[in-house]
Design a protein around this motif. Structure first.
Motif, mmCIF file in Angstrom:
data_model
loop_
_atom_site.group_PDB
_atom_site.id
_atom_site.type_symbol
_atom_site.label_atom_id
_atom_site.label_comp_id
_atom_site.label_asym_id
_atom_site.label_seq_id
_atom_site.Cartn_x
_atom_site.Cartn_y
_atom_site.Cartn_z
ATOM 1 N N LEU A 118 -11.360 -6.944 -5.783
ATOM 2 C CA LEU A 118 -11.912 -7.416 -4.504
ATOM 3 C C LEU A 118 -12.199 -6.257 -3.558
ATOM 4 C CD1 LEU A 118 -9.719 -10.578 -3.810
ATOM 5 C CD2 LEU A 118 -12.051 -10.473 -4.682
ATOM 6 N N TRP A 136 -15.242 -5.009 -1.072
ATOM 7 C CA TRP A 136 -15.422 -4.388 0.237
ATOM 8 C C TRP A 136 -16.218 -3.083 0.154
ATOM 9 C CZ3 TRP A 136 -10.113 -4.623 3.262
ATOM 10 C CH2 TRP A 136 -9.898 -5.950 3.655
ATOM 11 N N PHE A 170 0.374 0.134 -8.475
ATOM 12 C CA PHE A 170 0.797 -1.077 -7.763
ATOM 13 C C PHE A 170 2.003 -1.712 -8.445
ATOM 14 C CE2 PHE A 170 0.977 -5.474 -6.629
ATOM 15 C CZ PHE A 170 0.432 -5.606 -5.374
ATOM 16 N N VAL A 200 -0.576 -1.228 -1.475
ATOM 17 C CA VAL A 200 -0.124 -2.615 -1.589
ATOM 18 C C VAL A 200 -0.708 -3.515 -0.501
ATOM 19 C CG1 VAL A 200 1.891 -4.133 -1.614
ATOM 20 C CG2 VAL A 200 2.011 -1.902 -2.713
ATOM 21 N N LEU A 201 -0.517 -3.117 0.759
ATOM 22 C CA LEU A 201 -0.835 -4.055 1.841
ATOM 23 C C LEU A 201 -2.331 -4.274 2.011
ATOM 24 C CD1 LEU A 201 1.859 -2.995 4.459
ATOM 25 C CD2 LEU A 201 1.968 -4.729 2.673
ATOM 26 N N MET A 202 -3.118 -3.182 1.992
ATOM 27 C CA MET A 202 -4.560 -3.344 2.193
ATOM 28 C C MET A 202 -5.200 -4.192 1.082
ATOM 29 S SD MET A 202 -7.498 -0.444 2.502
ATOM 30 C CE MET A 202 -7.692 -0.369 0.747
ATOM 31 N N PRO A 203 -4.908 -3.909 -0.197
ATOM 32 C CA PRO A 203 -5.495 -4.766 -1.235
ATOM 33 C C PRO A 203 -5.057 -6.229 -1.122
ATOM 34 C CG PRO A 203 -4.708 -2.730 -2.193
ATOM 35 C CD PRO A 203 -4.213 -2.756 -0.781
ATOM 36 N N LEU A 204 -3.776 -6.464 -0.785
ATOM 37 C CA LEU A 204 -3.331 -7.853 -0.647
ATOM 38 C C LEU A 204 -4.015 -8.507 0.551
ATOM 39 C CD1 LEU A 204 0.498 -7.713 -1.463
ATOM 40 C CD2 LEU A 204 -1.364 -8.539 -2.904
ATOM 41 N N ALA A 205 -4.218 -7.726 1.614
ATOM 42 C CA ALA A 205 -4.928 -8.255 2.782
ATOM 43 C C ALA A 205 -6.359 -8.617 2.400
ATOM 44 C CB ALA A 205 -4.907 -7.230 3.913
ATOM 45 N N ALA A 206 -6.957 -7.828 1.504
ATOM 46 C CA ALA A 206 -8.322 -8.120 1.062
ATOM 47 C C ALA A 206 -8.379 -9.483 0.392
ATOM 48 C CB ALA A 206 -8.812 -7.037 0.092
ATOM 49 N N LEU A 207 -7.334 -9.800 -0.370
ATOM 50 C CA LEU A 207 -7.281 -11.097 -1.047
ATOM 51 C C LEU A 207 -7.195 -12.232 -0.035
ATOM 52 C CD1 LEU A 207 -6.911 -12.716 -3.737
ATOM 53 C CD2 LEU A 207 -4.470 -12.442 -3.410
ATOM 54 N N PHE A 229 -7.987 -12.118 3.095
ATOM 55 C CA PHE A 229 -9.216 -12.127 3.879
ATOM 56 C C PHE A 229 -10.330 -12.855 3.118
ATOM 57 C CE2 PHE A 229 -13.249 -10.152 5.183
ATOM 58 C CZ PHE A 229 -13.209 -10.428 6.539
ATOM 59 N N ALA A 230 -10.474 -12.529 1.830
ATOM 60 C CA ALA A 230 -11.523 -13.175 1.027
ATOM 61 C C ALA A 230 -11.315 -14.687 0.991
ATOM 62 C CB ALA A 230 -11.526 -12.600 -0.389
#
Lengths: 284, 289
Positions: free
Chosen positions: A124, A131, A156, B42-49, B51-52
């Protein structure tokens, strides 16, 4: 007389012999059926058509590419997570601050996230429709379906291993020795290298070992970001799946046997460290 | 050499919720780098999820996350993870008990074997279990003779999750059992309690938080597990297709909304489990002290 009553109640507080034997038997049976049998099956299936067929399985450039890629991914992910683990446990174990327990929880977070979800989040962010997708395409940088994506997904899932080994260990040791070294004029870095590091070396090694085993064996997360390009983006576990799905069982189990040997070496080293370090094993 | 050589100062032992006075350097640097790395990885990619998912709107999210096929997958993932964690709690208790309380030849080997599922890659476990429980496999053949089919059914998924979950229970219960004060048991026995009564009334309440923690850890692992399951599950939609696999199938069909929505549901389930685990571990610690 006090001794007599104690030993009497000791006997009363133990199980009868038949029950002991039954429980021991059950424990051995459970471990054999659940854990030992799959391990034995890996080697039995790999050697099903003899030792020649076993070694012939490695005579495949795609297998060698998978081994190289697995080593490469681990060689990047493990040192990064090791440095992070040391930094994080220094901040968390040596200082008090607001939000500390939240930070510890967030560090543990990857253990509660499905590996598949871990892979997906990078798609994503960095995938073509993600993005940064358009920007990455415009600048000809490929992360998903390429080595950087495999490295990120591996980082991760192995993120917490070193930190969670070190934090309790460093908390238990306290700050006194470091403070003594500093007040004697040692620099911060020198204090870390000469005082802290020797105290935590076994715990650190233990964390690196578990981190490495998981990094080399990771499947779900890398499966999502790999794209499964033969000879390019297949790590060993991914190539095991491909061989298995092509009914090439001997080769699949032969590659799997290398990973099983890695697991066995990890276990032996882990036991040796536990023995030196005197600590009980912790939940990974 | 060992950690035991450096006794912790007794002044640090009490609750210590106050700010620790220290002259140690590097707080800002290490905390800053930690938070930065954590955020990026960790946090930014999870936030992307998240957010999507939020971009889909509530109706869009519900439509994508709760289709008949995905509901069947959630039921299967939650159900098998729950059943496997329950079974493994009992089996793990027996193994932990035997390892702590009895001595017998081969005990150290048995103890080492417990950790194998932590070290063995999931895909390796997956193909090994699939071959064992296949119709001509070591256990699959005798089970087939009895009319039982394990491979390519939900039962196969539970088998794989037993493998992955077992060490969590054993390694959580073991230290608590070790620290248990034997004198309380002896007191119960001297007051006339039978062994079973002592176990039910004295031992079990003391180790229950640890068992539940182990259960929750095994459940969390089982919920998201992919590699060891897909080879033995059969992966039939509506029957033996787990939620993580459905995410991958949606991605391969370029159905990003579907994959994102299902992943968000699984992420929330993971958060809730993590929260429960933290709470159980605090309870466990209170019992222990």
């Amino acid at each position: 007389m006090a001794g007599a009553t104690t030993s009497k109640s000791r006997i009363a507080a133990a199980e009868p012999l038949w029950l002991r034997l039954m429980l021991i038997g059950l424990a051995i049976l459970f471990l054999t059926l659940i854990v030992i049998l799959p391990l034995v099956a890996v080697f039995a299936e790999a050697l099903r058509q003899g030792i020649g067929a076993y070694f012939a399985s490695f005579d495949d450039p795609d297998v060698l590419a998978a081994i190289r890629l697995t080593l490469l991914v681990a060689a990047i992910a493990v040192p990064l997570n090791t440095v992070f683990g040391v930094l994080a446990s220094w901040a968390i174990a040596k200082f008090e601050f607001i939000g500390k327990s939240l930070l510890v929880t967030l560090i543990d977070l990857p253990f509660s996230v499905s590996p598949v979800v871990a892979g997906l989040v990078y798609v994503l962010v960095f995938g073509i429709h993600g993005w940064f997708g358009p920007w990455l395409v415009a600048n000809n940088v490929q992360i998903i379906f390429a080595v950087p994506g495999l490295v990120l997904a591996t980082i991760f899932v192995t993120f917490p291993f070193v930190a969670r080994e070190l934090i309790p260990l460093m908390e238990e040791q306290g700050n006194e020795e470091e403070e003594a070294a500093l007040s004697l004029g040692a620099s911060g870095l020198r204090t870390f290298l000469r005082v802290t590091l020797p105290n935590i070396k076994w715990g650190l090694l233990y964390g690196i070992l578990l981190c490495n085993a998981r990094a080399m064996g990771e499947f779900g997360a890398v499966s999502v970001v790999s794209g499964h390009i033969r000879g390019e983006t297949n790590t060993m576990p991914l190539y095991v799946e491909i061989l298995y799905n092509e009914y090439n069982f001997v080769a699949a189990f032969a590659v799997a046997s290398l990973l099983a040997m890695l697991a066995l070496v990890t276990l032996v080293l882990k036991k040796v460290i536990e023995w030196r370090f005197g600590g009980a094993s912790t939940v990974g | 050499m060992t950690s035991g050589a450096i006794p912790a100062s007794p002044t640090r032992l009490p609750t210590g919720s106050l700010r620790k006075e220290t002259i140690l350097p590097g707080f800002g640097l290490t905390l800053g780098l930690t938070v930065l790395y954590l955020s990026l990885i960790v946090l930014m990619p999870l936030a992307a999820l998240v957010f999507a998912s939020s971009q889909m709107g509530l109706q869009g999210f519900v439509d994508a996350a709760f289709t008949p096929r995905s509901l069947a997958a959630y039921r299967l993932s939650f159900g098998t993870a729950f059943v496997a964690a329950a079974i493994v709690s009992v089996i793990g208790l027996v193994i932990a008990w035997v390892l702590v309380r009895y001595s017998f030849p081969g005990k150290r080997l048995l103890d080492a074997v417990v950790d194998l599922p932590f070290a063995l890659p999931t895909a390796v476990a997956g193909i090994a279990l699939a071959s064992i429980y296949a119709e001509n496999g070591w256990l699959g053949a005798p089970l087939a003779a009895l009319g039982l089919k394990v491979a390519f059914t939900p039962a196969g998924i539970i088998i794989a999750l037993l493998f992955e979950g077992l060490p969590f229970v054993v390694r959580t219960v073991e230290p608590v059992l070790q620290d248990l004060d034997k004198e309380v048991e002896e007191a119960a026995a001297s007051l006339g309690a039978g062994r079973i009564q002592t176990f039910a009334k004295v031992i079990l309440p003391a180790i229950l938080p640890a068992i539940l923690t182990g259960f929750a850890l095994a459940f969390a692992r089982g919920l998201g597990e992919y590699g060891s399951v897909i080879f033995i599950a059969g992966n039939l939609p509506m029957v033996s297709e787990i939620a993580p696999l459905l995410i991958i199938i949606k991605l391969e069909q370029f159905d990003y909304a579907g994959a994102t929505a299902i992943a968000t549901v699984m992420l929330i389930a993971g958060f809730v489990t993590l929260f429960v685990i933290n709470w159980l571990q605090r309870w466990n610690k209170r019992r222990g002290s």
